[in-house]
Enzyme design. Sequence first.
Site, PDB file in Angstrom:
ATOM      1  N   GLN A  81     -16.733  -7.030   5.173  1.00 12.78           N
ATOM      2  CA  GLN A  81     -17.080  -6.739   6.608  1.00 12.78           C
ATOM      3  C   GLN A  81     -18.716  -6.905   6.768  1.00 12.78           C
ATOM      4  O   GLN A  81     -19.527  -6.435   5.760  1.00 12.78           O
ATOM      5  CB  GLN A  81     -16.361  -5.635   7.138  1.00 12.78           C
ATOM      6  CG  GLN A  81     -14.915  -5.762   7.186  1.00 12.78           C
ATOM      7  CD  GLN A  81     -14.510  -4.524   7.905  1.00 12.78           C
ATOM      8  OE1 GLN A  81     -13.863  -3.704   7.227  1.00 12.78           O
ATOM      9  NE2 GLN A  81     -14.352  -4.755   9.220  1.00 12.78           N
ATOM     10  N   ASP A 140     -11.860  -6.962   5.000  1.00 20.74           N
ATOM     11  CA  ASP A 140     -11.323  -6.611   3.548  1.00 20.74           C
ATOM     12  C   ASP A 140     -10.146  -5.415   3.620  1.00 20.74           C
ATOM     13  O   ASP A 140      -9.295  -5.317   3.168  1.00 20.74           O
ATOM     14  CB  ASP A 140     -12.379  -6.508   2.608  1.00 20.74           C
ATOM     15  CG  ASP A 140     -13.708  -5.576   2.982  1.00 20.74           C
ATOM     16  OD1 ASP A 140     -13.654  -4.894   3.862  1.00 20.74           O
ATOM     17  OD2 ASP A 140     -14.473  -5.419   2.072  1.00 20.74           O
TER      18      ASP A 140
END
Length: 486
Positions: free
Chosen positions: A76, A248
């Site tokens: 991210q 994730d």
Amino acid sequence: MSGILVAGVDSSTQSCKVVVRDAETGALVRSGSASHPDGTEVHPDAWWDAFTVAAAAAGGLGADSGVAAIAVGGQQHGMVLLDADGEVLRPALLWNDTRSGESAAALVDELGAAAWAEAVGSVPVASLTVTKLRWVADHEPDLVGRIAAVALPHDWLTWRIAGYGPRSQGLEPDLGALTTDRSDASGTGYWGLDAYRRDLLARGLRVDEATAERIVLPRVVGPGEAAGTTQGSETVPAGIVLGAGAGDNAGAALGLGMSAGDVAISIGTSGVVSAVADRPSADASGLVNGFADATGRYLLLGVTLNASRVLDAARSILGVDHVGLSKLALGAPAGADGLVLVPYLEGERTPNRPDATGSFHGLRLANATPEHVARASVEGMLCGLADGLDALVAQGAEVGRLLLIGGGARSEAVRQLAPSVFGRPVEVPPPGEYVADGAARQAAWALAGAAEPPVWTGGDGGPTLTFDGEPTPVVREQYAAVRDLG
């Protein structure tokens, strides 16, 4: 969908992993991986190169592979800047690049922590994309006028898999084809509960809102929706359905099948404590990030920069492998006879101390042994994660099951010491690529067009192990006494 396959991709900080699973049962068919370059500043082309290698190692995704859908789970916050021709304007700044720490502090000063938390669910720290945009505005201002689109790593890789890319490589640079999902968008610092906040994008880049309106941001695809189909390339043929993908942590939650009351502690490059929630959070202290998950709910996160790399550093100091480190750590008593490691080796995020460094406290002749150093290293890492767990509980997170995942969860010392530090039992699921698995499950969801993600029955791991132990409050008491001393 019997016999139909789906692929899930985990494009993480350190590597790319591809799993191919049966769309109906979830059974693992094949997998592959490839490394990413080290560093906190990486050209996105490295992600594509790693994906092509990992896909080939997983048996390929060609027309004869049986793969009908694919989705990407990705690290991210990373900042990918594109110009009008789809060219990357500068190497991507990754989530763990802390150079934007001062930018984050400035943004918080401008609006106030409470206003940020209310607007986007998080108080800006160096990890969030909006702070990296401010850093570019202040340190590379000539780039700002050339920015045609801002994307995240998962967005960019999905776009490339779809068949788009820079004009210089003979690809169609259709910026309007960029897509993302709620979970990844919610980690930018300029996405509210259900829409982008162009005013905050403008603030990050130091431009007016009219200019910010002209910058392309990826279309946010809803849970279970298809982001489109591939256009065709040497790596991925045309006609494959693209799932929305996910950040994730949201991908891992989907791969683990987490529900309310489940808390995952992931020990990877970062340490992440995450809890699924039915309502968003707005923690003005900044300790907890209120993100969206991959299913339409929310994901409360406490994130540390220092997790498995603390163990790596300890191994390097002591000259042992992971097994050796565990043996040493388990050879010293709880609390390491007063030796405490505050493991801010790469700065820190929870708490927000991007310029902090690590330090040992309480070193004496009696505890100056390899066993004590190893024990203090494992306990220090776990104490940082325990602080994150406390922060989630303070925000109303329920704690039923406590799941320990990630590469660090394979350490025997971590497994045995975690219950005593956290004060509750921990469950260690079988080793798996949970981010990639979550992405694969999302791909199957998009392919089926169903209201809910598929329930997979084709487990391919071993049993879930449960570890318990007597709480050792002295460990956290010692840590709390010195963690703010620097």
